[in-house]
Scaffold this active site. Structure first.
Site, PDB file in Angstrom:
ATOM      1  N   ASP A 168       0.863  -1.184   0.000  1.00 19.90           N
ATOM      2  CA  ASP A 168       0.000   0.000   0.000  1.00 19.90           C
ATOM      3  C   ASP A 168       0.898   1.232   0.000  1.00 19.90           C
ATOM      4  O   ASP A 168       2.010   1.178  -0.521  1.00 19.90           O
ATOM      5  CB  ASP A 168      -0.974  -0.064   1.189  1.00 19.90           C
ATOM      6  CG  ASP A 168      -2.235   0.742   0.940  1.00 19.90           C
ATOM      7  OD1 ASP A 168      -2.130   1.866   0.420  1.00 19.90           O
ATOM      8  OD2 ASP A 168      -3.345   0.273   1.273  1.00 19.90           O
ATOM      9  N   HIS A 192       2.169   2.168  -3.156  1.00 19.26           N
ATOM     10  CA  HIS A 192       1.211   3.124  -3.714  1.00 19.26           C
ATOM     11  C   HIS A 192       1.698   4.562  -3.633  1.00 19.26           C
ATOM     12  O   HIS A 192       0.917   5.493  -3.744  1.00 19.26           O
ATOM     13  CB  HIS A 192      -0.161   2.969  -3.044  1.00 19.26           C
ATOM     14  CG  HIS A 192      -0.823   1.658  -3.353  1.00 19.26           C
ATOM     15  ND1 HIS A 192      -2.086   1.330  -2.925  1.00 19.26           N
ATOM     16  CD2 HIS A 192      -0.373   0.570  -4.047  1.00 19.26           C
ATOM     17  CE1 HIS A 192      -2.397   0.111  -3.352  1.00 19.26           C
ATOM     18  NE2 HIS A 192      -1.368  -0.383  -4.023  1.00 19.26           N
TER      19      HIS A 192
END
Ligand SMILES: *[C@@H]1O[C@H](CO)[C@@H](O)[C@H](O)[C@H]1NC(C)=O
Length: 398
Positions: A222, A245
Site C-alpha cells: 500500500d 502506492h
C-alpha cells in the site's frame, strides 16, 4: 583583600571540581540491561512478552537513562504495550529480530503488535520486526471472517521519538504508525512486504507534528508513506519507494469534521514502479478537512503509473459517496523538479472537487515522459501557475 581573593579562587576551584564531579557522574549514570537477563530467549519459540515487559518496567522506573539491549537471535513477542511516562529516556539497541506469533488471531484483534504509549524520549536503534503477516493477508484476500489486523510498531501520544536502522517485514497492516506524537525522527528504516499484500502501509502519520522521515527504502503493498488528518511540519527526504502506492496525503475527508494537513515537504526521493508518485486524495463526501503548504520537489519517477495525482473523487466503497463532491480544501501545493517516466499516459492528473476547487497549485520544471508515447496532463477544477519547462504541458487554469 589578598585573603578574600584567595578565598574566592579557592571557591571557584572547588565549584569547578563539583561541576566536573557531577558531569562525570551524570555521564556515567546510564545503564544497559539485556532482555535475556529478564528471561527472554532468542529461540523464536519461547514467549518473551513478559520478560520484555519486565525489562521495560525496570527501565521505566530507573532514575538513570537506560539502554535495553536485544541481542542476536529471534524473540517471540505477542501483543505488547510499553507504557510511559518513564523517569528518563530509554533506548532499545537491537541486534536481534522480534517475531510475531504465527497465528494471526493472536495480534489481529488488538490493532497493535508493539505499541509505545505516552513515552517521552524513546529511541530504537537497529533490529528487525517480522510480523509474519502472510496468513493474515490470505484471510483478507479470501474475504473470510478476519480480525481487523495489527500495526507492527506504533507510537501514540509520545514525544521525542527516534527510530533508526530498523527493518520491518511483512506487517499485517501498517508497518510503522505515528499517532498523536511530536518531534519524531525516523531514519534509515527498511520496510518490506509483497506488492500484493493488502493495506500494508509503510509509515503512517496522523495527528502529529514535527516528523522527519529520511533515508528509507520502502517496498510494500500500500502507501509507502501516508499522511493523515491532523499532521503538520513533516519533512521527508531520500525515500526509495516502490513497489507500493507512493507517498500519499490522505485519504482526507473521512469525517465531516476533521483536522487539516499542513506544511509537508517531500524531497530528493525516487519512486520505482509504484502505483502513484505523490498523491493527495480525499473522499467524495462532505468534510471541513483541508491541506495546504505542501511541497513535492526533486523527485525521480521510474515507470510510475500516476506520478503526480490529486484525486478528490476517491471512493473506496461506492455506496458511501453517491454523486457527492469532496469538501476537503486543497491549496498551496508546489510541484518542482519532478522528472522521469510515467507508466500511464496521464502523467499529471489534478482531479479536484467541483464544490471546492484546488487553488495555488504550482508546477515548475516538470519533465515526465509516457513510456509508450507522449504524456498528457488532465485538470478538473484546478487553478494555479506553471513556470520553467513543464512537460506534459500544464492544464491549470489561472
Ligand atoms: C514547516 O516544517 C518544517 C519542518 O519540516 C519547519 O522547520 C518549518 O519551520 C515549518 N514552517 C512553518 C511555516 O511552520
Amino acid at each position: 583583600m589578598a585573603l578574600s581573593n584567595n578565598n574566592i579562587s579557592n571557591h571557584s576551584i572547588i565549584s569547578l571540581f563539583l561541576v566536573f564531579f557531577f558531569f562525570g557522574c551524570s555521564n556515567a549514570s546510564s545503564s544497559t540491561i539485556n532482555v535475556v537477563s529478564f528471561g527472554a530467549r532468542p529461540d523464536g519459540m519461547w514467549d518473551s512478552t513478559l520478560p520484555f515487559l519486565r525489562a521495560w518496567s525496570w527501565a521505566c522506573k530507573s532514575i538513570e537513562e537506560t539502554t535495553i539491549y536485544v541481542p542476536k537471535g529471534s524473540f517471540l513477542l505477542k501483543q505488547i504495550t510499553l507504557w510511559g511516562p518513564c523517569k528518563k529516556k530509554i533506548t532499545f539497541r537491537m541486534d536481534g529480530t522480534l517475531v510475531a506469533p504465527l497465528d494471526y488471531w493472536s495480534l489481529g484483534n488488538s490493532g497493535y503488535w508493539i505499541l509505545f504509549m505516552k513515552v517521552n524520549g524513546i529511541s530504537i536503534y537497529g533490529g528487525t520486526l517480522n510480523a509474519r503477516g502472510a496468513s493474515y493477508w490470505d484471510c483478507r484476500r479470501a474475504a473470510k471472517n478476519c480480525p481487523p489486523g495489527a500495526r507492527s510498531i506504533s507510537f501514540s501520544w509520545s514525544n521525542g521519538v527516534v527510530v533508526s536502522g530498523l527493518t520491518s517485514l511483512n506487517s499485517q497492516t501498517i508497518h510503522i504508525a505515528v499517532d498523536h506524537c511530536e518531534n519524531v525522527r525516523i531514519e534509515n528504516v527498511k520496510i518490506r512486504a509483497p506488492s500484493r499484500s493488502p493495506n500494508t502501509d509503510g509509515i503512517n502519520v496522523q495527528f502529529s507534528r514535527g516528523v522527519t522521515i529520511t533515508y528509507a527504502t520502502i517496498m510494500t503493498g500500500d502507501d509507502c508513506i501516508s499522511i493523515n488528518q491532523g499532521s503538520s511540519h513533516l519533512w521527508i527526504d531520500h525515500i526509495a519507494c516502490g513497489p507500493g502506492h507512493g507517498i500519499s496525503i490522505g485519504s482526507l475527508g473521512n469525517y465531516v469534521r476533521e483536522e487539516g494537513v499542513e506544511n509537508v515537504t517531500v524531497t530528493s526521493s525516487t519512486f520505482t514502479k509504484s502505483e502513484n508518485g505523490v498523491r493527495i486524495k480525499s473522499l467524495a463526501q462532505p468534510s471541513n478537512g483541508y491541506t495546504k503548504g505542501i511541497q513535492f520537489r526533486n523527485l525521480i519517477m521510474k515507470n510510475v503509473y500516476n506520478p503526480i495525482i490529486i484525486d478528490q473523487r476517491y471512493c473506496p466503497k461506492p455506496t458511501s459517496c453517491p454523486r457527492q463532491n469532496s469538501g476537503v480544501k486543497i491549496s498551496g501545493v508546489r510541484y518542482e523538479d519532478i522528472k522521469g517516466t510515467s507508466a500511464s499516459e496521464v502523467a499529471i492528473n489534478l482531479d479536484c472537487s467541483a464544490s471546492n476547487p484546488c487553488w495555488g497549485i504550482i508546477l515548475r520544471d516538470i519533465k515526465l515522459r509516457y513510456v509508450k508515447g507522449s504524456a498528457t496532463s488532465s485538470c478538473r477544477n484546478a487553478a494555479g501557475t506553471a513556470s520553467g519547462v513543464v512537460i506534459p504541458r500544464s492544464c491549470l487554469s489561472n
